[in-house]
Scaffold this motif. Structure first.
Motif, PDB file in Angstrom:
ATOM      1  N   LEU A   1       0.873  -1.173   0.000  1.00 20.30           N
ATOM      2  CA  LEU A   1       0.000   0.000   0.000  1.00 20.30           C
ATOM      3  C   LEU A   1       0.907   1.218   0.000  1.00 20.30           C
ATOM      4  N   ARG A   2       0.906   1.955  -1.139  1.00 16.67           N
ATOM      5  CA  ARG A   2       1.809   3.107  -1.252  1.00 16.67           C
ATOM      6  C   ARG A   2       1.015   4.276  -1.780  1.00 16.67           C
ATOM      7  N   GLY A   3       0.687   5.228  -0.893  1.00 14.39           N
ATOM      8  CA  GLY A   3      -0.216   6.301  -1.298  1.00 14.39           C
ATOM      9  C   GLY A   3      -1.530   5.674  -1.742  1.00 14.39           C
ATOM     10  N   ASP A   4      -1.973   6.036  -2.946  1.00 18.17           N
ATOM     11  CA  ASP A   4      -3.219   5.465  -3.476  1.00 18.17           C
ATOM     12  C   ASP A   4      -2.981   4.148  -4.186  1.00 18.17           C
ATOM     13  N   GLU A   5      -1.707   3.799  -4.331  1.00 17.58           N
ATOM     14  CA  GLU A   5      -1.346   2.579  -5.066  1.00 17.58           C
ATOM     15  C   GLU A   5      -1.521   1.348  -4.186  1.00 17.58           C
ATOM     16  N   ARG A   6      -1.893   0.232  -4.828  1.00 21.84           N
ATOM     17  CA  ARG A   6      -2.035  -1.026  -4.085  1.00 21.84           C
ATOM     18  C   ARG A   6      -1.728  -2.153  -5.053  1.00 21.84           C
TER      19      ARG A   6
END
Ligand code: BTN
Length: 261
Positions: free
Chosen positions: A220-225
């Motif tokens: 989970l990186r910022g809005d990234e998944r």
């Protein structure tokens, strides 16, 4: 059954070293030991100052989350460190605190402790401790101070519904009442010893204790998944992951979730 009352005299009597916590305050209840430690640091409190509490009303975790800190169950502490090294090495204070806590849990509780990158200590498949390090930099760029905040669930605990499947305590896993004073004393000794030993292969132990290396994880990186394979943890504490397309990247921070089977 609740955890034994914290007692600074007892903790000192159980210590082998005496640097960390030479200056200390103990609170029955406080908003957050990290917040209190930051106030003391700004007022000039020395390296090794300890803020210890039996409960917190606004215990803080990473990503602005609350850290469950009810009375009668845990050890919540913050140490003010004024390291004579730069921000790069200061980033290793989270792994250092995780290794120290894992050792202290094993010593006081007799149960194996693992580390979930980057800042959680697990017993079995559940979290027993969270770590929050907050650094303040000098205008010139060096490190002014770092607050190392550690919350360990120690006593026999029943958790609220939303935490029941993911959280545990040292006593729950040990099947007996584990001494909060002994665990705290050992934790402070382990931190002090690791800080003093520049030769210690901290990251080697951190890697050995990892419960994520070799596992599929959700990043989970910022809005990234996205899904990836956790391959390794490097000397800087970054998690090396291989994305499903084959690309390898180093995660310096962020969060991963892992499903234990
Ligand atoms: C996390 O799980 O994301 C980190 C939790 C860190 C909690 C500890 S308890 C003592 C110290 N005071 C705080 O407010 N937070 C840390």
């Amino acid at each position: 059954m609740s955890v034994e009352r914290l007692d600074l005299v007892r903790i000192r009597a159980l210590r082998r070293l005496n640097g960390m916590g030479a200056e200390a305050e103990l609170h029955e209840c406080i908003d957050s030991t990290n917040t209190r430690a930051r106030t003391l640091a700004k007022e000039g409190a020395p390296h090794g100052t300890l803020v210890l509490a039996e409960s917190q009303t606004a215990g803080r975790g990473r990503f602005d989350r609350k850290f469950y800190s009810p009375p009668g169950s845990g050890v919540y502490l913050s140490l003010i460190l004024r390291p004579d090294f730069g921000a790069d090495r200061a980033a290793l204070l989270t792994p250092l605190a995780a290794v120290a806590t894992a050792r202290a849990i094993e010593y006081a509780g007799g149960v194996e402790a693992k580390i979930k990158w980057v800042n959680d200590v697990y017993i079995g498949n559940k979290k027993a401790c969270g770590i929050l390090c907050e650094a303040s930099l000098k205008p010139t760029g060096g490190v002014d101070y770092v607050i190392v905040g550690i919350g360990v669930n120690v006593g026999l605990m029943s958790f609220p519904e939303e935490l029941r499947e993911i959280a545990t305590s040292v006593s729950n896993e040990a099947g007996r009442a584990v001494s909060a004073n002994l665990l705290t004393a050992r934790l402070l000794d382990e931190i002090e010893a690791l800080l003093a030993d520049a030769q210690s292969d901290l990251m080697c132990e951190y890697r050995t204790r990892s419960n994520v290396i070799g596992k599929r994880v959700t990043v989970l990186r910022g809005d990234e998944r996205f899904e990836a394979l956790a391959k390794d943890i490097d000397a800087q504490g970054s998690l090396i992951i291989r994305k499903d397309g084959g690309e390898e990247i180093a995660l310096h921070s962020g969060e991963i979730s892992i499903r234990f089977r």
